[in-house]
Structure formats: structure tokens, C-alpha cells
Scaffold this active site. Structure first.
Site, PDB file in Angstrom:
ATOM      1  N   TYR A  73       0.834  -1.201   0.000  1.00 38.77           N
ATOM      2  CA  TYR A  73       0.000   0.000   0.000  1.00 38.77           C
ATOM      3  C   TYR A  73       0.869   1.252   0.000  1.00 38.77           C
ATOM      4  CZ  TYR A  73      -3.855  -3.024   1.588  1.00 38.77           C
ATOM      5  OH  TYR A  73      -4.798  -4.006   1.697  1.00 38.77           O
ATOM      6  N   ASP A  87      -9.681   7.025   9.953  1.00 33.14           N
ATOM      7  CA  ASP A  87      -9.427   7.578   8.617  1.00 33.14           C
ATOM      8  C   ASP A  87     -10.154   8.903   8.473  1.00 33.14           C
ATOM      9  OD1 ASP A  87     -12.108   7.034   7.993  1.00 33.14           O
ATOM     10  OD2 ASP A  87     -11.636   5.178   6.946  1.00 33.14           O
ATOM     11  N   ARG A 186      -5.137   1.639   8.444  1.00 33.24           N
ATOM     12  CA  ARG A 186      -5.742   2.631   9.344  1.00 33.24           C
ATOM     13  C   ARG A 186      -5.276   2.420  10.777  1.00 33.24           C
ATOM     14  NH1 ARG A 186     -11.872   1.811   8.764  1.00 33.24           N
ATOM     15  NH2 ARG A 186     -11.210  -0.264   8.109  1.00 33.24           N
TER      16      ARG A 186
END
Length: 303
Positions: A73, A87, A186
Site C-alpha cells: 500500500y 481515517d 488505518r
């Protein structure tokens, strides 16, 4: 008499845009390919972009072997602000003062990242799809119920800081994370911010890799004629190859074991892909004592 129209069969790589759900992408792919039989090997949050791996037709049976692949990611973490969802979509629950932010040094950030690298016990975000008592955690959280999730062992094999920049009221970190399936980026943002005493949340997320599949090879537009990867190619790239003769392919498809063939399966291949002489995927096999047995067969494709 009209020939039957061949049904689509393969793996589709899609680059999901932001502000749409993964299920929206699946629905669009169904319309583009004119088939209902499409599944996915893991979703992305609506705010996230990047790689989705979809199985189409008989190849949906391969998704079982793809969901646990490691991932990469690219993300942006904002230090100085914590949110209920970890988030940018969540309500703000904490804002650090200027003095606390000023005390966060680059060295402290790097030390915090190092502490979250390797095998770690991670508590998933409360706004996640994990089931608690048969219900999704995010549904319980949205209903105002207290959600307590247990820590899970995950592996963060890489957590690299590529850019650090001050922003009004916070510090933005651009990072690249390589991790095992089930890792919540997250939660990494939340835990890094908590360790530094200022709070943190995720403001951007893009998945660039799932196992051997890269987002640069994915399609963006979902229209008729989408390129599907052959089941044999995908299975071999993920699981390794177990070549079989035409006779052995027939036996495996009929549920027979290949007597004395276990020595042909590599010790590192728990469930390799049986590929026939024409390059077609017969199925997935495993060792059973001295024999080899099929654990999943695909319908025979036309030559």
C-alpha cells in the site's frame, strides 16, 4: 443450431477509483462482461483506490487461493488528529496542540515506524468488516454500540517513510507498507499517532500490489472486451506448477489419485496448480501420502 456463447472465465485486475465501493466495481464488471458470476479476493474502503482482483466465471473458485496473499500500500498518515474511524471519513476525536506537535521529531517518527514493523499484534479498527457476534463491527459502531476487537498477529514486512511534511494542525507522512493479509493500514496510522502522543489517522490509501499482481497492469475503464488472465497463468504464478499428462489430467478430473506421484510435488508447493499439456488448468492438487489428489477441479476448457 446456434453455437453456445462461451462464458467469460479468468481473473480481472481492476484499478478502483476513489469514492466508489468495491461492490460497485463488481456490479460494473458484471454488466461489462454480461455475467453474474463474479467475485473478489478482498475489498477496499470507498476512500481507497488501487488494485482489486476479481474472479470471473469458473475462475471464481481460484479466489480462495488469492485472498491470503501479501499486499503493498501507498498511504498518507496525518499526525496530530485522531478520528473515530481511524481515517478521514470519521469524526474527529482528538486534536493535538502546537506544543505536542512540535515535540514530534523525525527521529521519533522513524522509531515509531520501526516499532510497528515486523510481526506485531494489531487491534483492527472498530470500523471494520470483522464480525462480532455475527454482525459487522462497522454496523455495531454506527449503531452507537461499543465495539472491542481482539488483537491479531500480522506481519508488516516493510514500513518505509518516503516523505514528511508539516501541514496546518498536523504532520503528513507519505509511507509505503508491505504487509500480510488482514493488516489494517488505518490501525497503523492510529497506533503510530498514539505512540507519538498526538493521535493519527489515514487520509489517503492506495493498494499497489496483491501477491504477484500489480496495479500498473490493472484496467480502469470497465467496458465490454475486458482482458481476463487465464486461470492456468494465475494459478501457476501464485501456487506453482504441477505438470500432468493428458491421461493424468483425465484421472484428476474424474476424482482419481495419481499413485506414487507425490515426489513430483516440490516441498514448498503445498497446493500446486495441475496444468495439462495444452496449458490448461486442471485444478489444484496436494500430496496425500505417496499419491497426489485433486482438491479443486475446474471444468475442462475448450482447446
Amino acid at each position: 443450431m446456434l453455437e453456445p456463447v462461451p462464458q467469460p472465465n479468468g481473473i480481472l485486475l481492476v484499478d478502483k477509483p476513489g469514492a466508489v465501493t468495491s461492490h460497485d466495481v463488481v456490479a460494473r464488471a458484471r454488466r461489462a462482461l454480461n455475467t453474474r458470476k463474479i467475485g473478489h479476493a478482498g475489498t477496499l474502503d470507498p476512500m481507497a483506490t488501487g488494485l482489486l482482483v476479481l474472479g470471473v466465471g469458473p475462475a471464481t473458485r481460484l479466489l480462495t487461493y488469492l485472498v491470503g496473499l501479501d499486499k503493498t500500500y501507498e498511504a498518507t498518515i496525518r499526525l496530530g488528529v485522531a478520528t473515530a474511524s481511524d481515517d478521514a471519513d470519521g469524526t474527529v476525536t482528538h486534536t493535538a496542540d502546537a506544543a505536542a506537535l512540535a515535540a514530534v521529531t523525525p527521529d521519533a517518527i522513524r522509531a515509531g515506524i520501526a516499532a510497528l514493523t515486523g510481526e506485531i499484534d494489531q487491534v483492527p479498527s472498530t470500523v471494520s468488516a470483522i464480525k462480532v457476534g455475527g454482525k459487522r463491527a462497522y454496523d455495531l459502531a454506527r449503531a452507537g454500540q461499543r465495539v472491542e476487537l481482539k488483537a491479531r498477529r500480522v506481519t508488516v514486512s516493510g514500513f518505509a517513510l518516503s516523505r514528511l511534511r508539516p501541514v496546518p494542525g498536523g504532520i503528513d507522512l507519505e509511507v509505503v507498507v508491505d504487509c500480510s493479509s488482514g493488516t489494517y493500514i488505518r490501525a497503523l496510522a492510529r497506533d503510530l499517532g498514539a505512540a507519538l502522543g498526538v493521535g493519527g489517522h489515514l487520509t489517503a490509501l492506495r493498494r499497489t500490489r496483491i501477491g504477484p499482481f500489480e496495479v500498473r497492469d490493472a484496467v480502469i475503464e470497465l467496458a465490454p472486451g475486458l482482458p481476463l488472465r487465464a486461470p492456468a497463468e494465475v494459478a501457476a504464478s501464485v501456487l506453482g506448477t504441477f505438470p500432468v499428462t493428458a491421461d493424468e489430467a483425465r484421472d484428476l478430473r474424474h476424482g482419481k489419485r495419481l499413485a506414487g506421484a507425490a515426489h513430483r510435488v516440490s516441498a514448498v508447493q503445498a497446493t500446486p496448480a495441475a496444468i495439462d499439456p495444452d496449458g490448461r488448468l486442471v485444478g489444484i492438487v496436494e500430496r496425500r501420502g505417496d499419491d497426489v489428489k485433486s482438491v479443486m477441479n475446474l471444468a475442462e476448457e475448450a482447446s
